[in-house]
Design a protein around this motif. Structure first.
Motif, PDB file in Angstrom:
ATOM      1  N   LEU A 145      68.533  26.361  35.839  1.00 14.03           N
ATOM      2  CA  LEU A 145      69.303  27.403  36.519  1.00 14.03           C
ATOM      3  C   LEU A 145      68.426  28.582  36.846  1.00 14.03           C
ATOM      4  N   GLY A 146      69.083  29.318  37.722  1.00 12.91           N
ATOM      5  CA  GLY A 146      68.466  30.576  38.353  1.00 12.91           C
ATOM      6  C   GLY A 146      68.740  31.882  37.371  1.00 12.91           C
ATOM      7  N   TRP A 147      68.046  31.630  36.234  1.00 13.96           N
ATOM      8  CA  TRP A 147      68.350  32.783  35.411  1.00 13.96           C
ATOM      9  C   TRP A 147      67.431  34.121  35.936  1.00 13.96           C
TER      10      TRP A 147
ATOM     11  N   THR B  72      64.103  28.690  38.718  1.00 18.67           N
ATOM     12  CA  THR B  72      64.762  28.254  37.444  1.00 18.67           C
ATOM     13  C   THR B  72      64.134  28.417  36.194  1.00 18.67           C
ATOM     14  N   ASP B  73      64.918  28.230  35.023  1.00 22.05           N
ATOM     15  CA  ASP B  73      64.318  28.666  33.845  1.00 22.05           C
ATOM     16  C   ASP B  73      63.409  27.476  33.150  1.00 22.05           C
ATOM     17  N   CYS B  74      63.950  26.229  33.726  1.00 18.44           N
ATOM     18  CA  CYS B  74      63.217  24.994  32.985  1.00 18.44           C
ATOM     19  C   CYS B  74      63.672  23.635  34.164  1.00 18.44           C
ATOM     20  N   PRO B  75      62.811  22.906  34.342  1.00 22.48           N
ATOM     21  CA  PRO B  75      63.016  21.797  35.217  1.00 22.48           C
ATOM     22  C   PRO B  75      63.275  20.528  34.852  1.00 22.48           C
TER      23      PRO B  75
ATOM     24  N   ASN C  74      47.887  26.923  33.920  1.00 20.82           N
ATOM     25  CA  ASN C  74      49.320  26.975  33.282  1.00 20.82           C
ATOM     26  C   ASN C  74      50.350  27.720  34.043  1.00 20.82           C
ATOM     27  N   ILE C  75      49.994  28.902  34.125  1.00 13.90           N
ATOM     28  CA  ILE C  75      50.908  29.816  34.791  1.00 13.90           C
ATOM     29  C   ILE C  75      51.337  29.520  36.099  1.00 13.90           C
ATOM     30  N   VAL C  76      50.301  28.878  36.844  1.00 18.16           N
ATOM     31  CA  VAL C  76      50.459  28.601  38.653  1.00 18.16           C
ATOM     32  C   VAL C  76      51.390  27.365  38.212  1.00 18.16           C
ATOM     33  N   TRP C  77      51.178  26.471  37.501  1.00 12.70           N
ATOM     34  CA  TRP C  77      51.797  25.253  37.363  1.00 12.70           C
ATOM     35  C   TRP C  77      53.237  25.395  36.899  1.00 12.70           C
ATOM     36  N   GLY C  78      53.562  26.377  36.113  1.00 15.99           N
ATOM     37  CA  GLY C  78      54.832  26.663  35.524  1.00 15.99           C
ATOM     38  C   GLY C  78      55.544  27.391  36.995  1.00 15.99           C
ATOM     39  N   GLN C  79      55.030  28.046  37.593  1.00 22.74           N
ATOM     40  CA  GLN C  79      55.452  28.485  38.766  1.00 22.74           C
ATOM     41  C   GLN C  79      56.002  27.494  39.902  1.00 22.74           C
ATOM     42  N   LYS C  80      55.030  26.637  39.843  1.00 20.33           N
ATOM     43  CA  LYS C  80      55.316  25.323  40.873  1.00 20.33           C
ATOM     44  C   LYS C  80      56.364  24.668  40.331  1.00 20.33           C
ATOM     45  N   GLY C  81      56.308  24.424  39.027  1.00 20.15           N
ATOM     46  CA  GLY C  81      57.601  23.408  38.578  1.00 20.15           C
ATOM     47  C   GLY C  81      59.089  24.143  38.601  1.00 20.15           C
TER      48      GLY C  81
END
Length: 925
Positions: free
Chosen positions: A472-474, A463-466, A449-456
């Motif tokens: 945005l680049g928080w 970004t903060d969310c995709p 989950n951590i890795v896929w959060g980084q991918k996305g």
């Protein structure tokens, strides 16, 4: 045999289009020997792969094998340079250094370095159609025909745009990069991409087409529904250099002679998706009749803004097959990709002309199993495709991306199946460098989950969310996740590019905006509240983290003025130069100890701000010393000492307790080394007590969570840290896993225990911040950490949790792969480690039952261990028969046996003494 492998230029493998005038070169050393250290090297650079005539021949006595700066003659635009390396290295038992053969050649190729190299003109269309539903400008396309006379030796395109662009040459897509030229602050910097298109050139007739969409330049950005952030006119700039075998060259440049051509893309927006009418796809001949007389218009935009591509471009990185096609209780057809992902859906369909198909994207299903997208807010995340009716049609979008796991399908014929759909995953093409696996499936899922959060969320910027109308680049999110990110992927170039934009966006007073690129200018009244602690500290912490992780000192030099400016900005806030106790502070954002309905945690925001002030000041002092700026070093060292004193005076009471009695307050005070020695025991015990009060659960937010487990482990409470890590009820990391998460959530309870949702206003299911626990997992479970920047000297010190029987960690360091694998079989520890050549490692074998026997066996199997100096008590050396040899072993209270080794592969087997487990309760004194 000694070999030189894995040549890299500026962290890249054979890059083209470089813009740096002194690129840095790196390599790995391979050998069957132990304790191998490079003694000298020879580096050759040539204009040919045969190295007939040398451009630079550099020989030196040095152990440097990463980021060696090119210091030869000036480099030329568009020129390819080949390089190769040989080394002399000495290993265990070698009387003299061994000489390697030459490495296989590698190369780099320069881009257009100077403004005068550009002959092309910025061009745009004279009129744009507007999609009324979304108030968005339709993408435009432009084309140029050209003929080839003679045999082509090489053809290279240099291109960029105001907006997003795609290129097509003779019916083939140019390159495999998406969302080019990437997201920068276009007021300062616009990246240029370079493509070798020699293989796409026809012998005679050729046609190049460029399609340009609004993208980040003029499309919607932020929840305020703003458009035209950087301008309202999209444009393309393209220059192709064709080199012939007879030696002459030709340029094909964008200018007013290019023609407008048709496009079937009616609308394409990052938030809202895309509308594509396949009926508008027409042949070249028909297009010439319709659009042949529409010429492009030249426009002015500063060429001085152009910079070469600095980071890895966004590419297609995975393809996922859907796991099911659902008919929900509401009767909707919903596709389940089985993974929360970022990208788009590619599909094939056969339907009559004019059939309208819609794909609507969401992350989760609701309590009843229906499609849910309320948390997406105002981002449409919708694809509309209008069929041409010409047999089986295949489609994927162009200038948009979605964050989703579920896709509601509308308008599709009844005969469709999941085989007709593919999830196309896109993110920045960073090399995966880390592996973390254990004997616990749920912990492995957390790492997934951590890795896929980084991918996305690492799609050109962090970004903060995709998915929702934000993306945005928080700065705060990037800061707290940077170390974990640097374990999972090679993020050096990714952060180097983003941090340049941070420096450009930094205000004159040194304050750092919430997001980079800064698109929130003016959102807050009177421009107040545009900076805060922990978020603005990204200016200091991120470059320091990248330096530590990759040994890249240049990023510190690049960002040094920005780093100082941030600390100097804080220093002038308020009346006391040693405290930051003024202005808006987000504090421990989204902590669970906040008041009902509030996003602000209970920890005193000024305590958080002053703690970060101290931490950033300490880093700036260390950076000044590394850069040989000793006046600054003294200035910021004294400032740091003053902040520590002021912190204690303000935030500790007379009994040695923190005035803000929260988990986060204890954590950051300890992690940033702000607790006087006489109070440390009391503070760590208070932290454990606060965890006990929550029934062994955390209540930290964005600021406290990254360091919580590290602080516990570093202060003798690794068992408490593991108790938190392995909790699987709310709130915990594994609670998300239990609820089926495949990426990290924004809130600990994004989905509540009853299946309802935390909120619709701010509830992302792909938000990497709490994935910062990955740093702890690599350091403590796999045991991989660094002592010297870039892992020149590593620390291998796993602390096995009582409920794990094995763990494996791998990290591709700048020097080569560092590997750790431990497993406990009955009461035997089997421990294997690989240390890259040209480095050393301090190893701690955990919980050794028979210390003297293990020491003796290590000496017998690895006699070369005596090379590195480490301590062993003289009486033990005498007992072991090691008189006269160097001291090599240390013991700690947990019966961890520590020693230093040089490079090589090592295996250790010994009786493992499980740590004594006592009730977790910490007495309070």
């Amino acid at each position: 045999m000694l070999k030189v492998k894995t040549l890299r230029c500026e962290h890249f493998n054979n890059p083209i289009g470089l813009g740096c005038l002194n690129p840095r070169l790196s390599w790995h050393i391979e050998s069957d020997n132990l304790h191998v250290i490079q003694k000298r090297f020879q580096l050759q650079v040539s204009l040919s792969a045969e190295f007939e005539n040398l451009h630079w021949n550099h020989f030196t006595y040095s152990d440097q094998s990463i980021l060696v700066r090119y210091e030869g003659p000036p480099l030329e635009s568009g020129q390819r340079y080949y390089y190769r390396v040989k080394v002399w290295a000495q290993g265990a038992g070698d009387a003299e250094p061994e000489e390697s053969a030459w490495s296989e050649p590698a190369f780099w190729e320069m881009g257009l370095l100077y403004e005068q190299d550009w002959k092309a003109k910025w061009i745009t269309v004279r009129e744009r159609s507007i999609n009324k539903d979304f108030n968005a400008r339709s993408p435009f396309a432009t084309t140029k025909r050209f003929a080839i006379e003679g045999k082509v030796n090489k053809a290279v395109i240099y291109a960029t745009s105001l907006g997003l662009y795609e290129l097509n040459l003779n019916g083939q897509r140019v390159g495999d990069a998406y969302f080019t030229p990437g997201w920068t602050d276009y007021n300062d910097r616009v990246q240029v991409q370079t493509y070798d298109v020699t293989h796409l050139i026809n012998q005679q007739h050729n046609r190049i087409t460029a399609t340009v969409g609004e993208g980040w330049y003029s499309g919607y950005l932020g929840w305020q529904k703003r458009k035209d952030t950087y301008g309202d006119t999209n444009a393309i700039l393209l220059q192709m250099k064709i080199s012939y075998e007879d030696g002459h060259t030709e340029l094909i440049c964008s200018d007013a002679s290019w023609q407008e051509t048709g496009s079937a893309i009616l609308m394409s927006d990052i938030y809202n998706g895309e509308i594509y009418d396949a009926r508008l796809e027409i042949t070249e001949e028909a297009d010439d009749k319709v659009n042949g007389q529409k010429m492009m218009q030249e426009m002015q935009f500063p060429l001085r803004h152009l910079v070469a591509q600095e980071n890895e471009p966004v590419k297609i990185m995975n393809r996922l097959h859907p796991v099911e096609l659902i008919h929900t209780p509401k009767g909707e057809r919903v596709l389940n990709l089985g993974q929360n992902m970022v990208g788009w859906v590619e599909f094939k369909v056969k339907a009559p002309a004019g059939t309208v198909l819609k794909l609507i994207h969401g992350e989760v299903l609701d309590q009843e199993g229906n499609f849910y997208r309320d948390n997406i807010r105002d981002a449409a995340q919708e694809i509309t495709y209008i069929c041409s009716g010409n047999g089986t049609e295949t489609y994927q979008p162009h200038f948009t991306f979605q964050g989703f796991q579920y896709v509601k399908l509308e308008g599709f014929p009844e005969g469709i199946s999941i085989e007709d759909f593919t999830g196309v995953v896109l993110h920045s093409d960073m090399e995966p460098i880390g592996v973390f696996e254990t004997s616990d499936a749920k912990l492995n899922q957390l790492q997934h989950n951590i890795v896929w959060g980084q991918k996305g969320n690492f799609l050109d910027v962090p970004t903060d969310c995709p998915q929702r109308d934000e993306r945005l680049g928080w700065t705060g999110d990037a800061q707290i996740f940077a170390r974990t990110a640097s374990y999972n992927m090679n993020a050096a170039s990714f952060f180097r590019k983003w941090l340049k934009d941070l420096a450009f966006n930094q205000m004159e007073d040194g304050s750092v905006p919430f997001v980079v690129p800064d698109v929130l200018k003016g959102v807050f009244a009177d421009n107040t509240g545009r900076t805060t602690a922990a978020w603005g500290d990204a200016a200091v912490i991120c470059p320091w983290t990248i330096y530590q992780s990759y040994g890249d000192k240049q990023i510190l030099a690049q960002q040094y003025d920005s780093m100082k400016a941030w600390v100097d900005y804080i220093r002038i806030q308020g009346e006391n130069e040693y405290l930051w106790d003024t202005g808006l502070q987000l504090g421990d954002w989204l902590a669970l100890d906040s008041e009902e309905g509030s996003y602000f945690g209970a920890t005193d925001g000024t305590l958080v701000a002053t703690a970060y002030f101290a931490y950033s000041t300490q880093i700036v002092a260390q950076t000044a010393k590394l850069l040989n700026n000793y006046n600054d070093f003294k200035t910021y060292q004294l400032l740091h000492e003053g902040i520590k004193v002021a912190f204690v005076d303000r935030y500790f009471d007379e009994t040695g307790r923190l005035t803000s009695n929260t988990q986060t307050a204890q954590v950051i005070a300890l992690h940033f080394d702000l607790v006087p020695d006489q109070h440390k025991k009391k503070v760590i015990q208070e932290l454990v007590h606060l965890i006990e009060k929550k029934h062994m659960h955390l209540d930290t937010g964005f600021v406290g969570t990254p360091y919580l487990c590290l602080v516990l482990s570093d202060n003798g409470y690794a068992d408490v840290a593991y108790k938190l890590l392995f909790q699987n009820d709310y709130p915990s990391w594994l609670y998300q896993v239990e609820r089926g998460a495949t990426t990290m959530w924004e809130h600990w309870d994004s989905i509540r225990e009853d299946g309802s949702f935390w909120s619709t206003a701010m509830n992302s299911f792909n938000h990497y911040s709490y994935g910062s626990v990955g740093d702890f997992m690599y350091r403590n479970i796999a045991g991989i950490d660094l002592i010297e920047a870039g892992y020149k000297k590593s620390r291998i010190a796993p602390k096995p949790p009582i409920n794990l029987t094995s763990a494996r960690g791998e990290l591709k360091t700048p020097y080569g792969p560092l590997k750790v694998h431990w497993q406990i079989v009955k009461n035997e520890m089997q421990f294997e480690v690989d240390i890259p050549h040209n480095t050393t490692a301090e190893i701690t074998l955990p919980c050794v039952a028979e210390v003297e026997e293990v020491q003796r066996r290590i000496m017998e199997h690895y006699p070369s261990i005596t090379n590195p100096p480490v301590n062993i008590p003289p009486e033990l050396a005498e007992k072991m028969g090691l008189e006269g040899k160097r001291d090599i072993f240390n013991m700690n209270e947990e019966k961890g046996l520590t020693f230093t080794l040089g490079s090589g592969n090592y295996t250790f087997q010994y009786n493992y003494e499980h740590p004594t487990r006592v009730p977790v309760h910490a007495s309070r004194s």
